[in-house]
Scaffold this motif. Sequence first.
Motif, PDB file in Angstrom:
ATOM      1  N   GLU A  65      11.799  31.749 -38.191  1.00 26.71           N
ATOM      2  CA  GLU A  65      11.444  32.296 -36.879  1.00 26.71           C
ATOM      3  C   GLU A  65      10.605  31.291 -36.103  1.00 26.71           C
ATOM      4  O   GLU A  65      10.773  31.122 -34.893  1.00 26.71           O
ATOM      5  N   GLY A  66       9.712  30.611 -36.789  1.00 27.35           N
ATOM      6  CA  GLY A  66       8.908  29.575 -36.155  1.00 27.35           C
ATOM      7  C   GLY A  66       9.775  28.411 -35.679  1.00 27.35           C
ATOM      8  O   GLY A  66       9.565  27.874 -34.588  1.00 27.35           O
ATOM      9  N   ILE A  67      10.741  28.026 -36.489  1.00 23.71           N
ATOM     10  CA  ILE A  67      11.663  26.946 -36.114  1.00 23.71           C
ATOM     11  C   ILE A  67      12.451  27.337 -34.881  1.00 23.71           C
ATOM     12  O   ILE A  67      12.614  26.537 -33.952  1.00 23.71           O
ATOM     13  N   LYS A  68      12.908  28.583 -34.846  1.00 24.73           N
ATOM     14  CA  LYS A  68      13.668  29.055 -33.687  1.00 24.73           C
ATOM     15  C   LYS A  68      12.824  28.951 -32.420  1.00 24.73           C
ATOM     16  O   LYS A  68      13.291  28.495 -31.378  1.00 24.73           O
ATOM     17  N   ARG A  69      11.559  29.338 -32.513  1.00 27.07           N
ATOM     18  CA  ARG A  69      10.658  29.276 -31.349  1.00 27.07           C
ATOM     19  C   ARG A  69      10.405  27.824 -30.936  1.00 27.07           C
ATOM     20  O   ARG A  69      10.390  27.509 -29.750  1.00 27.07           O
ATOM     21  N   ILE A  70      10.219  26.943 -31.904  1.00 26.47           N
ATOM     22  CA  ILE A  70      10.022  25.519 -31.609  1.00 26.47           C
ATOM     23  C   ILE A  70      11.234  24.967 -30.863  1.00 26.47           C
ATOM     24  O   ILE A  70      11.090  24.250 -29.860  1.00 26.47           O
ATOM     25  N   LEU A 110      11.743  20.713 -40.620  1.00 30.06           N
ATOM     26  CA  LEU A 110      10.699  21.686 -40.303  1.00 30.06           C
ATOM     27  C   LEU A 110      10.544  22.720 -41.413  1.00 30.06           C
ATOM     28  O   LEU A 110       9.428  23.103 -41.777  1.00 30.06           O
ATOM     29  N   SER A 111      11.660  23.156 -41.963  1.00 29.66           N
ATOM     30  CA  SER A 111      11.631  24.142 -43.038  1.00 29.66           C
ATOM     31  C   SER A 111      10.930  23.583 -44.274  1.00 29.66           C
ATOM     32  O   SER A 111      10.113  24.265 -44.898  1.00 29.66           O
ATOM     33  N   VAL A 145       7.480  25.490 -42.135  1.00 26.67           N
ATOM     34  CA  VAL A 145       7.651  26.319 -40.948  1.00 26.67           C
ATOM     35  C   VAL A 145       8.712  27.381 -41.240  1.00 26.67           C
ATOM     36  O   VAL A 145       9.774  27.067 -41.773  1.00 26.67           O
ATOM     37  N   SER A 146       8.424  28.629 -40.890  1.00 21.91           N
ATOM     38  CA  SER A 146       9.379  29.715 -41.112  1.00 21.91           C
ATOM     39  C   SER A 146      10.583  29.564 -40.179  1.00 21.91           C
ATOM     40  O   SER A 146      10.507  28.863 -39.167  1.00 21.91           O
TER      41      SER A 146
END
Length: 138
Positions: free
Chosen positions: A69-74, A61-62, A66-67
């Motif tokens: 923070e975005g990865i954490k939310r996903i 994802l990175s 994807v940031s």
Amino acid sequence: MADDPHAPIFVISVAAELAEMHPQTLRQYDRLGLVSPSRAPGRSRRYSQHDVDLLREVQRLSQSGVSLEGIKRILELENQVAALQAKVKELSTELRERGDAARIFAAGLAGDVVRLNRGERPLPRSQAVVVWRPHRKS
């Protein structure tokens, strides 16, 4: 134990090598809450195969832009979906076991489950999803 993907068996250096990352990256992801390995008695991290797979997904994802923070939310949303799928499976099994008794239930926004009688509507209607299964004809 070898068949359990959640068994904490890898030290950080081995997990980093398997995930093709630097050990410091794994430490950072742990601090950020992206991957939470188990801790051995000496507080050293122990990674499972599931953790290594998750690290690879974070890396994928990175690299896709994807940031963190975005990865954490996903990852949080994927965990919620998995929990909801497990609940649906549990409720479906319960419905099958009960036969005709309770075929209708409502799921509210808070995730609570309410059984309904035939013809009864959940209140308020705008905040519920109703699942109904018609009788199977023989």
